[in-house]
Scaffold this motif. Structure first.
Motif, PDB file in Angstrom:
ATOM      1  N   TRP A   1       8.205   1.933   8.205  1.00 40.57           N
ATOM      2  CA  TRP A   1       7.008   2.428   8.899  1.00 40.57           C
ATOM      3  C   TRP A   1       5.845   2.676   7.943  1.00 40.57           C
ATOM      4  O   TRP A   1       4.690   2.782   8.367  1.00 40.57           O
ATOM      5  CB  TRP A   1       7.326   3.703   9.676  1.00 40.57           C
ATOM      6  N   LEU A   2       6.144   2.748   6.644  1.00 37.50           N
ATOM      7  CA  LEU A   2       5.095   2.930   5.645  1.00 37.50           C
ATOM      8  C   LEU A   2       5.595   2.380   4.322  1.00 37.50           C
ATOM      9  O   LEU A   2       6.780   2.477   4.002  1.00 37.50           O
ATOM     10  CB  LEU A   2       4.753   4.419   5.496  1.00 37.50           C
ATOM     11  N   SER A   3       4.702   1.783   3.563  1.00 37.17           N
ATOM     12  CA  SER A   3       5.074   1.268   2.243  1.00 37.17           C
ATOM     13  C   SER A   3       3.896   1.484   1.300  1.00 37.17           C
ATOM     14  O   SER A   3       2.788   0.987   1.543  1.00 37.17           O
ATOM     15  CB  SER A   3       5.435  -0.221   2.323  1.00 37.17           C
ATOM     16  N   VAL A   4       4.144   2.258   0.226  1.00 31.91           N
ATOM     17  CA  VAL A   4       3.081   2.612  -0.710  1.00 31.91           C
ATOM     18  C   VAL A   4       3.494   2.188  -2.110  1.00 31.91           C
ATOM     19  O   VAL A   4       4.458   2.712  -2.673  1.00 31.91           O
ATOM     20  CB  VAL A   4       2.786   4.129  -0.690  1.00 31.91           C
ATOM     21  N   GLU A   5       2.775   1.259  -2.681  1.00 35.30           N
ATOM     22  CA  GLU A   5       3.045   0.832  -4.054  1.00 35.30           C
ATOM     23  C   GLU A   5       2.520   1.875  -5.028  1.00 35.30           C
ATOM     24  O   GLU A   5       1.432   2.431  -4.860  1.00 35.30           O
ATOM     25  CB  GLU A   5       2.369  -0.508  -4.329  1.00 35.30           C
ATOM     26  N   GLY A   6       3.329   2.186  -6.071  1.00 33.93           N
ATOM     27  CA  GLY A   6       2.907   3.138  -7.093  1.00 33.93           C
ATOM     28  C   GLY A   6       3.139   4.585  -6.723  1.00 33.93           C
ATOM     29  O   GLY A   6       2.716   5.484  -7.461  1.00 33.93           O
ATOM     30  N   LEU A   7       3.824   4.842  -5.603  1.00 33.78           N
ATOM     31  CA  LEU A   7       4.034   6.227  -5.172  1.00 33.78           C
ATOM     32  C   LEU A   7       5.038   6.941  -6.071  1.00 33.78           C
ATOM     33  O   LEU A   7       4.872   8.116  -6.390  1.00 33.78           O
ATOM     34  CB  LEU A   7       4.525   6.248  -3.719  1.00 33.78           C
ATOM     35  N   PHE A   8       6.100   6.234  -6.468  1.00 33.27           N
ATOM     36  CA  PHE A   8       7.117   6.806  -7.350  1.00 33.27           C
ATOM     37  C   PHE A   8       7.085   6.075  -8.682  1.00 33.27           C
ATOM     38  O   PHE A   8       7.108   4.844  -8.721  1.00 33.27           O
ATOM     39  CB  PHE A   8       8.507   6.681  -6.725  1.00 33.27           C
TER      40      PHE A   8
END
Length: 553
Positions: free
Chosen positions: A487-494
């Motif tokens: 439902w969500l995908s964030v590059e660089g979050l972790f």
């Protein structure tokens, strides 16, 4: 004891407390005081008197949801008797049966007369109540979805790269494999285990829990429409979580189910074999291994990251050029990289056969032979290969047969470490060695029959995954569900602590959002329609109900 027997005892206990603390209030409401002791019906009557939706009664004793709704019902009851100050509301929620009992047995307590309001004031009050009702419904609706149907889950590590990316957030379907009833029914919604971390110096076991440990129920799972099968991506509770005793409160992990009950699993030189044959991979499985690369000059890592995506790497300068340790490359990426004119050599990193992955190693054979066998308690499971008396490592593992429900094995000094945790932890038996014989639950025996099915879970990023090769078999009791869609995908979050290079900033991966997972297909089905529907119901329920009421008129 049966799950629903214990559940019923809790309901009866709560109903008894409810009756003792409210029977006089019921009488003052013109209701037979005996009805205060009847489960569900007591709250139904309160809702009717408070002119609130009576169907909310069905949530009264639901695990997790029930405590929220009961607090709401208690607030409605107290409002009928004029107990509406902030202090009185806080006491109603935090000390429910105690404070309500004080009101109940107070001779001065009287039913509050209906408040007379001017037209403008009445509309204002109705608006506030409508808002509070919407908020209450939103919280209850989200809690029901979260607890009983689907739960969000984030991917903080690269163990399933590139199949699932770091920064992906999944909705996990809890129904496919059968819904597992909550085992700690009194808890704070949306918080898995610990409310907050007290810090590195504190003991994690002392961190405040999001649930009440004393109120507990046994394991029970409803039938699903499918069984966990080989190649499924599965979310499960980490078996070796030492902070949380409750199974459903242990940390959630996501891995690929590589071996079913009864399968023989083996790693040979980093390659997976099931039942003596090379693994059959799904179309979307991106299996990776670690590689070391020597180059004549420095590689453009940011460009490689843009080209290949997630690329954890450690870079070191040497006298003749540069050395790179890539944490996870697919065979295709490794082949493409080897064709670069800068690359002098590229080799997959494979541990030597017979070398142990080890942090603590008891002299198991000696303790068995001396008949001083004690179930192990000091082993650091997170960095020691399973089982802990084998000369195995990540690349040379097994062969090992995955335990199957109903199967009987002969116990020996050679296999006891393989089954010890199953016998004592997962299936709650006692185990000791006395006079050369194994004693289970006080009885000598040389056999053991498994009560549950077990599975082997391994990450697609084979050399950067804390998986079944370390924590062992995953029992069916620990299975949470099956990822449904991202439902969500964030590059660089972790950020990856093992990489010299990190993504520059954070950005949304729009192409992954609301796309199906766990299908085995390269082109994923979109679930955007479902997300929109859930948002409409979540935020628009009050408007929908008002529209229906006006339509009926």
């Amino acid at each position: 004891m049966n799950y629903f027997v214990i559940y019923s005892l809790y309901v009866l206990l709560l109903s008894l407390l409810m009756g003792i603390s409210t029977w006089k209030l019921f009488k003052k409401l013109g209701i037979n005081p005996l009805f205060a002791f009847i489960p569900f019906y007591n709250y139904y009557l309160i809702l009717k008197k408070a002119e609130k939706p009576a169907w909310w009664t069905v949530f009264a004793y639901f695990p997790v949801v029930g405590p929220i709704m009961i607090s709401v019902f208690h607030l409605y009851l107290m409002r009928l008797f004029g107990k509406t100050s902030t202090t009185q509301r806080v006491l109603t929620v935090l000390l429910p049966f105690l404070y309500i009992a004080l009101v109940n047995y107070d001779a001065k307590t009287e039913l509050e007369a209906p408040e007379y309001l001017l037209p403008g004031e009445e509309e204002e009050k109705h608006g506030k109540e409508s808002f509070l009702g919407s908020v209450t419904f939103a919280v209850v609706f989200a809690t029901v979805i979260h607890v009983f149907i689907t739960q969000p889950f984030g991917i903080p590590t690269g163990s399933m790269e590139r199949t699932m990316l770091v920064g992906d957030f999944l909705f996990v379907n809890k129904l496919n494999y059968g819904f597992r009833m909550p085992m700690r029914p009194v808890s704070i919604p949306f918080i898995q285990g610990t409310i907050w971390d007290t810090g590195e110096k504190g003991n994690p076991k002392d961190d405040p829990k999001s649930y009440v440990e004393a109120v507990k129920l046994p394991y029970f799972r409803f039938p699903g429409w499918e069984e966990p099968k080989r190649n499924d991506i599965v979310v499960f509770n980490y078996p070796d979580d030492s902070v949380h005793i409750a199974i459903d409160r242990k940390d959630p992990y996501v891995k690929r189910l590589v071996a079913e009950p009864g399968d023989v699993m083996e790693m040979r030189a980093g390659r997976l074999f099931i039942n003596g044959k090379p693994e059959v991979r799904m179309g979307d499985a991106q299996v990776q291994h670690s590689y070391e690369v020597y180059t004549s000059s420095q590689l453009d890592i940011p460009s490689l990251y843009d080209l290949y995506g997630f690329l954890p790497v450690v870079e070191q300068q040497t006298t003749n050029g540069y050395y790179y340790h890539f944490q996870g490359l697919t065979d295709d990426v490794a082949k493409e990289l080897s064709q670069s004119s800068l690359v002098l050599s590229i080799n997959e990193i494979i541990e030597k056969k017979g070398d142990k992955d080890l942090s603590y190693y008891p002299d198991v054979n000696k303790s068995i032979e001396s008949q001083s066998f004690v179930p192990s308690t000091k082993i650091n499971y997170s960095s020691t290969i399973f089982p802990h008396d084998k000369n195995w490592n990540m690349d040379w593992y097994g062969p090992v047969t995955i335990p199957k429900k109903g199967t009987t094995v002969i116990l020996t000094s050679q296999n006891i470490r393989l089954y010890e945790k199953i016998i004592t932890v997962y299936e709650n038996n006692t185990l000791e060695l006395k006079d050369g014989k194994f004693i289970i639950n006080g009885r000598p025996t040389e056999k053991y029959t498994f009560a549950y099915n077990y599975y082997m879970m391994v990450g697609d990023n084979r050399d950067a995954s804390l998986d079944g090769r370390y924590f062992g078999f995953v029992p069916e009791t620990h299975i949470v569900g099956k990822p449904m869609f991202t439902w969500l995908s964030v590059e660089g979050l972790f950020q990856d602590q093992n990489s010299s290079y990190q993504a520059n900033g954070k950005s949304l991966r729009w192409d992954r959002m609301f796309k199906a997972t766990n299908t085995g297909e390269l082109h994923k089905t979109s679930y955007t329609w479902l997300a929109v529907l859930l948002l409409i119901v979540f935020f628009g329920w009050e408007y929908i109900m008002n529209f229906i009421k006006k339509f009926k008129k």
